[in-house]
Motif scaffolding. Structure first.
Motif, short mmCIF file in Angstrom:
data_model
loop_
_atom_site.label_atom_id
_atom_site.label_comp_id
_atom_site.label_asym_id
_atom_site.label_seq_id
_atom_site.Cartn_x
_atom_site.Cartn_y
_atom_site.Cartn_z
N GLN A 175 2.95 4.17 -12.24
CA GLN A 175 3.20 2.80 -11.79
C GLN A 175 2.56 1.80 -12.75
OE1 GLN A 175 2.25 2.15 -7.66
NE2 GLN A 175 3.48 3.89 -6.95
N ARG A 198 2.08 1.86 -3.48
CA ARG A 198 1.00 2.33 -4.37
C ARG A 198 0.58 3.75 -4.02
NH1 ARG A 198 -0.06 -3.30 -4.34
NH2 ARG A 198 -0.94 -3.21 -2.24
N GLU A 199 0.67 4.11 -2.73
CA GLU A 199 0.32 5.47 -2.31
C GLU A 199 1.50 6.44 -2.44
OE1 GLU A 199 -1.11 4.84 1.64
OE2 GLU A 199 -2.75 3.55 0.95
N ARG A 200 2.62 5.93 -2.98
CA ARG A 200 3.80 6.75 -3.28
C ARG A 200 4.40 7.38 -2.02
NH1 ARG A 200 1.22 10.78 -7.22
NH2 ARG A 200 3.35 11.60 -7.39
N THR A 225 8.00 5.98 -10.34
CA THR A 225 6.94 5.33 -9.57
C THR A 225 6.49 6.14 -8.36
OG1 THR A 225 8.63 4.09 -8.32
CG2 THR A 225 7.64 3.01 -10.26
N ASP A 280 0.83 -1.21 0.00
CA ASP A 280 0.00 0.00 0.00
C ASP A 280 0.86 1.26 0.00
OD1 ASP A 280 -2.48 -1.11 -0.22
OD2 ASP A 280 -3.02 -0.93 1.90
N ASP A 339 5.86 -3.33 -11.09
CA ASP A 339 6.69 -2.33 -10.41
C ASP A 339 6.91 -2.66 -8.94
OD1 ASP A 339 7.26 -0.81 -12.62
OD2 ASP A 339 5.75 0.73 -12.22
N LEU A 340 5.88 -3.15 -8.25
CA LEU A 340 6.05 -3.50 -6.84
C LEU A 340 7.10 -4.59 -6.69
CD1 LEU A 340 5.34 -3.35 -3.85
CD2 LEU A 340 3.42 -4.93 -4.30
N GLU A 394 2.40 -2.57 -14.11
CA GLU A 394 2.41 -3.96 -13.64
C GLU A 394 3.85 -4.43 -13.43
OE1 GLU A 394 0.62 -8.37 -14.87
OE2 GLU A 394 0.10 -6.57 -16.05
#
Length: 333
Positions: free
Chosen positions: A273, A241-243, A267, A238, A277-278, A275
């Motif tokens: 971002q 994704r929330e940078r 990112t 999270d 990247d995490l 697919e």
């Protein structure tokens, strides 16, 4: 790096030691979160407060008050105040972060709406100020009021710092000391103050809470990249994704080559971002050993928390608080 299971004994011991007091705190919370005119308030509040949180922060207030020999009624009010402040900030945070999960359940803003979450959070802040006035102790009122302002300041600072690759470890520390550790240190400090503990002991309680809160937040940030969703109560990744630039990423950016820095810029700074990247982010953290390095920082802060306890009276609760500092870091292997 992952989550360690079955490491909750210190927290369970503290909870058992303070069970009677916590029952009183929970009863006061249920009483004060009610509203005769707006039934949505207890609905939203109960969703979060009854979600199985450990009540760590109010327990810290009860623990330090008991450690200092307090035998009055007002540590209950102060502990409930601390929990209301914490719950209010969670409601607001989930709106700001557009979160969908908290403590393994859908967030209030998802089940109701952002307006309800913000306004109920405001109500709980107001309730917290009503509660903190009732002990009639100006110093505890000052501590908790200042903490409320510091928490808000830390959250606003994070808005600008979290997506800026120039954010360094010193600024990160400033952010988490504001948004997280401020309530830990206020919780421990007011327990000593209401008990009339000597100034040196109150300072030690503050120092313990401050260091414990910093260690807690570092570990929380580590769990975002290395924990299981059912264990940490939110979705893994999270923060990415929330940078949010948290400590493992800040350390990785500091060690990045040009190609890696471009990845973090795309990112985190630009929010572009894609697919995979995490997974790439996790690979970069592993390449530079930043998860282990951040855990070492958390261990050092836990050590500072334990050292602060040496200025406090010899008491079973002191030993539990020391074990609690170890527990906070033991959540990650």
């Amino acid at each position: 790096m992952g989550v360690k299971e079955n490491v909750q004994k210190p927290l369970d011991q503290l909870s058992a030691e303070l069970a009677t007091e916590m029952e009183a705190v929970n009863a006061l919370i249920r009483q004060r979160m009610s509203s005769h005119h707006a039934p949505r308030i207890p609905e939203v509040t109960a969703h979060l407060i009854e979600a199985g949180g450990k009540r760590l922060r109010p327990m810290l207030t009860l623990a330090t008050a008991k450690l200092a020999g307090y035998d009055g009624p007002f540590h209950i009010h102060l502990a409930a105040t601390v929990e209301f402040i914490h719950t209010a900030t969670l409601l607001h945070d989930d709106v700001v972060d557009e979160s969908s999960q908290r403590r393994g359940r859908p967030t209030a803003n998802l089940l109701w709406d952002n307006k309800s979450s913000v306004l109920v959070g405001d109500y709980l802040f107001a309730r917290s100020f009503q509660l903190m006035v009732e002990p009639g102790n100006l110093r505890t009122l000052e501590i908790l009021a200042n903490a409320s302002a510091t928490i808000a300041e830390g959250e606003v600072l994070q808005l600008t710092a979290a997506q800026d690759l120039r954010t360094d470890e010193a600024l990160y520390l400033q952010v988490i000391r504001g948004k997280t550790a401020a309530l830990f240190s206020a919780a421990t400090e007011v327990g000593g103050v209401i008990a009339g503990a000597p100034a040196a002991q109150v300072q030690a309680m503050f120092d313990y809470g401050d260091a414990l809160g910093i260690a807690f937040q570092i570990v929380d940030d580590l769990l975002d990249y290395g924990g299981a969703t059912q264990t940490i109560g939110k979705n893994v990744g999270d923060d990415f994704r929330e940078r949010k630039l948290t400590l493992p990423v800040i350390k990785a950016v500091a060690r990045a080559d040009a190609e890696e820095r471009a990845f973090w810029s795309r990112t985190i700074e630009k929010g572009d971002q894609r697919e995979g990247d995490l997974e790439q982010a996790l690979q970069l953290l592993a390449r530079h050993g930043t998860m282990q390095a951040a855990r070492q920082d958390a261990l050092e802060w836990a050590g500072r928390a334990k050292a602060a306890l040496q200025a406090l009276p010899d008491h079973p609760i002191r030993a539990m608080l020391s074990d609690l500092a170890d527990f906070v870091v033991s959540r990650v292997a």
